[in-house]
Design a protein around this motif. Structure first.
Motif, PDB file in Angstrom:
ATOM      1  N   GLY A 253       0.534  -1.158  -0.251  1.00  0.00           N
ATOM      2  CA  GLY A 253       0.068   0.120   0.085  1.00  0.00           C
ATOM      3  C   GLY A 253       1.159   1.994  -0.095  1.00  0.00           C
ATOM      4  N   VAL A 254       2.013   1.004   0.082  1.00  0.00           N
ATOM      5  CA  VAL A 254       2.924   2.636  -0.222  1.00  0.00           C
ATOM      6  C   VAL A 254       3.700   2.698  -1.721  1.00  0.00           C
ATOM      7  CG1 VAL A 254       3.060   2.806   2.202  1.00  0.00           C
ATOM      8  CG2 VAL A 254       4.884   1.124   1.007  1.00  0.00           C
ATOM      9  N   LEU A 255       4.338   3.383  -1.993  1.00  0.00           N
ATOM     10  CA  LEU A 255       4.902   3.461  -3.525  1.00  0.00           C
ATOM     11  C   LEU A 255       6.383   2.962  -3.090  1.00  0.00           C
ATOM     12  CD1 LEU A 255       3.917   6.773  -4.984  1.00  0.00           C
ATOM     13  CD2 LEU A 255       2.974   4.662  -5.704  1.00  0.00           C
ATOM     14  N   TRP A 256       7.129   3.550  -2.128  1.00  0.00           N
ATOM     15  CA  TRP A 256       8.605   3.469  -1.779  1.00  0.00           C
ATOM     16  C   TRP A 256       8.616   2.900  -0.214  1.00  0.00           C
ATOM     17  CZ3 TRP A 256      11.566   2.211  -5.927  1.00  0.00           C
ATOM     18  CH2 TRP A 256      12.860   2.142  -5.240  1.00  0.00           C
ATOM     19  N   PRO A 257       8.993   2.438   0.446  1.00  0.00           N
ATOM     20  CA  PRO A 257       9.469   2.539   1.440  1.00  0.00           C
ATOM     21  C   PRO A 257       9.425   3.377   2.754  1.00  0.00           C
ATOM     22  CG  PRO A 257      11.081   0.564   0.226  1.00  0.00           C
ATOM     23  CD  PRO A 257      10.495   1.651  -0.442  1.00  0.00           C
ATOM     24  N   VAL A 258       8.474   2.924   3.863  1.00  0.00           N
ATOM     25  CA  VAL A 258       8.490   4.688   4.795  1.00  0.00           C
ATOM     26  C   VAL A 258       9.799   5.253   5.214  1.00  0.00           C
ATOM     27  CG1 VAL A 258       7.065   5.541   6.281  1.00  0.00           C
ATOM     28  CG2 VAL A 258       6.073   4.214   5.229  1.00  0.00           C
ATOM     29  N   ASN A 259      10.753   4.151   5.295  1.00  0.00           N
ATOM     30  CA  ASN A 259      11.638   5.119   6.129  1.00  0.00           C
ATOM     31  C   ASN A 259      12.583   5.907   4.615  1.00  0.00           C
ATOM     32  OD1 ASN A 259      10.969   3.664   8.382  1.00  0.00           O
ATOM     33  ND2 ASN A 259      12.524   1.786   7.781  1.00  0.00           N
ATOM     34  N   ASP A 260      13.416   4.926   3.999  1.00  0.00           N
ATOM     35  CA  ASP A 260      13.551   5.165   2.908  1.00  0.00           C
ATOM     36  C   ASP A 260      12.726   7.084   2.214  1.00  0.00           C
ATOM     37  OD1 ASP A 260      15.145   3.481   2.610  1.00  0.00           O
ATOM     38  OD2 ASP A 260      15.108   3.137   0.189  1.00  0.00           O
ATOM     39  N   VAL A 261      11.804   6.849   2.426  1.00  0.00           N
ATOM     40  CA  VAL A 261      10.815   8.585   2.047  1.00  0.00           C
ATOM     41  C   VAL A 261      11.338   9.141   3.503  1.00  0.00           C
ATOM     42  CG1 VAL A 261       8.715   9.918   1.397  1.00  0.00           C
ATOM     43  CG2 VAL A 261       9.131   7.222   0.598  1.00  0.00           C
ATOM     44  N   ALA A 262      11.075   8.857   4.606  1.00  0.00           N
ATOM     45  CA  ALA A 262      10.921   9.747   5.431  1.00  0.00           C
ATOM     46  C   ALA A 262      12.702  10.137   5.546  1.00  0.00           C
ATOM     47  CB  ALA A 262      11.211   8.395   6.788  1.00  0.00           C
ATOM     48  N   ARG A 263      13.470   9.175   5.344  1.00  0.00           N
ATOM     49  CA  ARG A 263      14.805   9.983   5.372  1.00  0.00           C
ATOM     50  C   ARG A 263      15.383  11.150   4.741  1.00  0.00           C
ATOM     51  NH1 ARG A 263      19.143   8.675   1.922  1.00  0.00           N
ATOM     52  NH2 ARG A 263      17.315   6.557   1.338  1.00  0.00           N
ATOM     53  N   VAL A 264      14.852  10.973   3.205  1.00  0.00           N
ATOM     54  CA  VAL A 264      15.096  11.739   2.562  1.00  0.00           C
ATOM     55  C   VAL A 264      13.881  13.251   3.080  1.00  0.00           C
ATOM     56  CG1 VAL A 264      14.365  12.310   0.243  1.00  0.00           C
ATOM     57  CG2 VAL A 264      15.173  10.267   0.879  1.00  0.00           C
ATOM     58  N   VAL A 265      13.260  13.126   3.536  1.00  0.00           N
ATOM     59  CA  VAL A 265      12.407  13.917   3.652  1.00  0.00           C
ATOM     60  C   VAL A 265      12.677  15.021   4.756  1.00  0.00           C
ATOM     61  CG1 VAL A 265      10.236  15.374   4.397  1.00  0.00           C
ATOM     62  CG2 VAL A 265      10.048  14.055   2.459  1.00  0.00           C
ATOM     63  N   GLY A 266      13.513  14.088   6.064  1.00  0.00           N
ATOM     64  CA  GLY A 266      13.974  14.534   7.197  1.00  0.00           C
ATOM     65  C   GLY A 266      15.690  15.618   6.527  1.00  0.00           C
ATOM     66  N   GLY A 267      16.168  14.733   5.626  1.00  0.00           N
ATOM     67  CA  GLY A 267      17.455  16.198   5.143  1.00  0.00           C
ATOM     68  C   GLY A 267      17.263  16.911   4.435  1.00  0.00           C
ATOM     69  N   ILE A 268      16.208  17.445   3.831  1.00  0.00           N
ATOM     70  CA  ILE A 268      16.048  18.485   3.072  1.00  0.00           C
ATOM     71  C   ILE A 268      16.504  19.926   3.639  1.00  0.00           C
ATOM     72  CG2 ILE A 268      14.867  20.145   1.934  1.00  0.00           C
ATOM     73  CD1 ILE A 268      12.979  17.669   0.649  1.00  0.00           C
ATOM     74  N   PRO A 269      15.978  19.923   4.951  1.00  0.00           N
ATOM     75  CA  PRO A 269      16.195  21.197   5.951  1.00  0.00           C
ATOM     76  C   PRO A 269      17.829  21.599   5.943  1.00  0.00           C
ATOM     77  CG  PRO A 269      14.613  20.751   6.776  1.00  0.00           C
ATOM     78  CD  PRO A 269      14.471  19.202   5.455  1.00  0.00           C
ATOM     79  N   ASP A 270      18.467  20.390   6.323  1.00  0.00           N
ATOM     80  CA  ASP A 270      19.872  20.120   6.549  1.00  0.00           C
ATOM     81  C   ASP A 270      20.949  20.800   4.430  1.00  0.00           C
ATOM     82  OD1 ASP A 270      20.059  19.781   9.364  1.00  0.00           O
ATOM     83  OD2 ASP A 270      20.559  18.119   9.134  1.00  0.00           O
ATOM     84  N   ALA A 271      20.167  20.172   4.210  1.00  0.00           N
ATOM     85  CA  ALA A 271      20.970  20.038   2.818  1.00  0.00           C
ATOM     86  C   ALA A 271      20.291  21.431   1.971  1.00  0.00           C
ATOM     87  CB  ALA A 271      20.111  19.255   1.728  1.00  0.00           C
ATOM     88  N   LEU A 272      19.640  22.151   2.097  1.00  0.00           N
ATOM     89  CA  LEU A 272      19.072  23.434   1.854  1.00  0.00           C
ATOM     90  C   LEU A 272      20.574  24.289   2.996  1.00  0.00           C
ATOM     91  CD1 LEU A 272      14.504  24.008   2.106  1.00  0.00           C
ATOM     92  CD2 LEU A 272      16.800  24.130  -0.458  1.00  0.00           C
ATOM     93  N   GLY A 273      20.291  24.025   4.090  1.00  0.00           N
ATOM     94  CA  GLY A 273      21.334  24.842   4.503  1.00  0.00           C
ATOM     95  C   GLY A 273      22.534  25.264   4.344  1.00  0.00           C
ATOM     96  N   ALA A 274      23.371  24.018   3.643  1.00  0.00           N
ATOM     97  CA  ALA A 274      24.814  23.565   3.078  1.00  0.00           C
ATOM     98  C   ALA A 274      24.201  24.070   1.706  1.00  0.00           C
ATOM     99  CB  ALA A 274      24.955  22.197   3.481  1.00  0.00           C
ATOM    100  N   LEU A 275      23.652  23.533   0.731  1.00  0.00           N
ATOM    101  CA  LEU A 275      23.616  24.539  -0.006  1.00  0.00           C
ATOM    102  C   LEU A 275      23.181  26.296  -0.500  1.00  0.00           C
ATOM    103  CD1 LEU A 275      23.227  23.401  -3.310  1.00  0.00           C
ATOM    104  CD2 LEU A 275      20.955  24.194  -3.350  1.00  0.00           C
ATOM    105  N   SER A 276      22.468  26.712   0.669  1.00  0.00           N
ATOM    106  CA  SER A 276      22.944  28.368   1.298  1.00  0.00           C
ATOM    107  C   SER A 276      24.121  28.641   1.813  1.00  0.00           C
ATOM    108  CB  SER A 276      21.876  28.287   1.931  1.00  0.00           C
ATOM    109  OG  SER A 276      21.823  29.954   2.036  1.00  0.00           O
ATOM    110  N   ASP A 277      24.693  27.685   2.632  1.00  0.00           N
ATOM    111  CA  ASP A 277      26.857  28.296   2.868  1.00  0.00           C
ATOM    112  C   ASP A 277      26.856  28.245   2.475  1.00  0.00           C
ATOM    113  OD1 ASP A 277      24.970  28.763   5.657  1.00  0.00           O
ATOM    114  OD2 ASP A 277      25.652  26.196   6.502  1.00  0.00           O
ATOM    115  N   GLY A 278      27.605  27.740   1.084  1.00  0.00           N
ATOM    116  CA  GLY A 278      28.112  27.027   0.316  1.00  0.00           C
ATOM    117  C   GLY A 278      28.109  27.938  -1.159  1.00  0.00           C
ATOM    118  N   ALA A 279      26.981  28.539  -1.184  1.00  0.00           N
ATOM    119  CA  ALA A 279      26.860  29.582  -2.119  1.00  0.00           C
ATOM    120  C   ALA A 279      27.529  31.107  -1.625  1.00  0.00           C
ATOM    121  CB  ALA A 279      25.409  30.114  -2.451  1.00  0.00           C
TER     122      ALA A 279
END
Length: 395
Positions: A253-279
């Motif tokens: 009943g899910v498109l992809w394993p929930v743990n993988d999706v949660a890991r990707v979504v949870g890492g977005i804020p830190d990744a956006l911060g790193a991308l902003s800091d690197g600019a």
């Protein structure tokens, strides 16, 4: 009369010995033995370096080290659809699991993949009739730097994906420019293999599909041709992931394993911060430098259509970083991808002046690659391991 008869065998021998004119569909080199010898010659230095590095301590944070850890943690007693999705990237996972030599085996396989990739790059250069001097400089710009070597020896799954992309690009050019249908199907399968080798392979497949409309089409007057070409290239990758998602929906009943999706979504804020800091930092400018070089070459050869491609690719790279497609210790992905695309998309210069200008930009790429390598801590630490290995052999 006798002189005419005597010359006939000589004419026949001359016809047999005369090489057929090279066409844009020919392999390079055309002789299979020479082609394999070229691959072997290009891979051998990296294989030797991999053997040397196995004798000294290396960073344990590399993608290869994490891949071996992930493989060791797999529960091979399962066989359900969700487990199949958890094995992603499947090709790299299965190769690593069947590899009896650990990190050394992954490094050697990466070195062999580098031989195939560089041979294919040489083939693209030959097929597109790029001047030999420019071709040699482009290959040096791509491979003669620590970024490329680190990428090949320490990030097997990522390098395998970009090798499949390199193999696919030659077929994409044959398919789009010269209407070779077989090459189109082969390119689609190779892009699917790239997407199943590493998360960045999904990016590579998207890049190839998006870039294809900007190539010169051999049958440009055909209505809907560009959309049809894009579908042919994308279909195998879409089919592979659609199958896995369908099985997950059917049984769980899910498109992809929930743990993988949660890991990707949870890492977005830190990744956006790193991308902003690197600019605006040296790292950010060095990542943008290959994009600027692609713009410059497009302007020199008067091919403005190549400028949007490099821009779109830069945006895709940023999105992929935010979504966690890149391993934290990965390096050289953006540089290698943009250099491969430049070799594939930019037309050969047709005047001596433009040849010289393109050569200068290609030599600038070498400097950019070394500067980017020295700016990445993981690469600098790895380069110290290389120096220690060489010192161990010399002493």
């Amino acid at each position: 009369m006798s002189s005419t008869t005597d010359s006939a065998p000589e004419l026949k021998r001359d016809r047999r010995n005369r090489a057929a004119p090279r066409t844009r569909l020919d392999h390079f080199p055309r002789d299979p033995i020479a082609r394999w010898m070229l691959r072997l010659g290009l891979a051998t230095p990296l294989v030797v370096l991999a053997l040397l590095l196995d004798a000294v301590p290396r960073p344990t944070t590399s993608p290869n080290a994490h891949l071996m850890d992930d493989v060791a943690a797999i529960d091979w007693t399962r066989g359900d659809a969700e487990w199949l999705a958890l094995l992603y990237p499947h090709i790299s996972t299965f190769i690593a699991a069947s590899n009896p030599f650990g990190r050394l085996g992954l490094s050697i396989m990466g070195a062999i993949a580098a031989g195939f990739l560089l041979q294919k790059v040489a083939e693209i250069i030959a097929q597109r009739a790029i001047p030999r001097s420019t071709g040699v400089i482009l290959i040096f710009a791509l491979a003669a730097n620590p970024l490329f070597v680190y990428f090949a020896l320490e990030n097997f799954q990522g390098f395998l994906a970009i090798t499949f992309l390199g193999l696919a690009l030659a077929d994409v050019v044959r398919f789009v420019n010269w209407g070779n249908t077989e090459s189109g199907f082969r390119a689609g399968i190779l892009l699917m293999l790239a997407a199943l080798s590493d998360p960045t392979g999904i990016l590579y497949a998207l890049v190839a599909v998006v870039a294809s409309p900007f190539l010169r089409h051999g049958r440009s007057s055909t209505r809907g041709l560009r959309a049809a070409n894009m579908l042919v290239l994308a279909f195998p990758t879409l089919g592979a992931f659609a199958t896995m998602m369908f099985l997950n929906v059917l049984f769980f009943g899910v498109l992809w394993p929930v743990n993988d999706v949660a890991r990707v979504v949870g890492g977005i804020p830190d990744a956006l911060g790193a991308l902003s800091d690197g600019a605006g930092t040296a790292t950010g400018w060095l990542l943008l430098a290959p994009v600027a070089s692609a713009w410059l070459v497009a302007a020199i050869v008067r091919r403005p259509a190549a400028i949007p491609v490099s821009t779109i690719v830069a945006v895709m790279l940023a999105v992929s970083f935010v979504l966690g497609a890149f391993h934290p210790a990965a390096a050289g992905i953006a540089f290698t991808l943009l250099t491969l695309l430049a070799i594939t998309l930019i037309p050969a210069a047709r005047t001596p002046l433009t040849n010289v200008l393109v050569d200068l930009v290609a030599m600038l790429q070498i400097a950019i690659a070394w500067a980017a390598a020295l700016n990445r801590d993981v690469v600098v630490v790895w380069m110290q391991s290389v120096a220690d290995a060489i010192a161990l052999v010399v002493s």
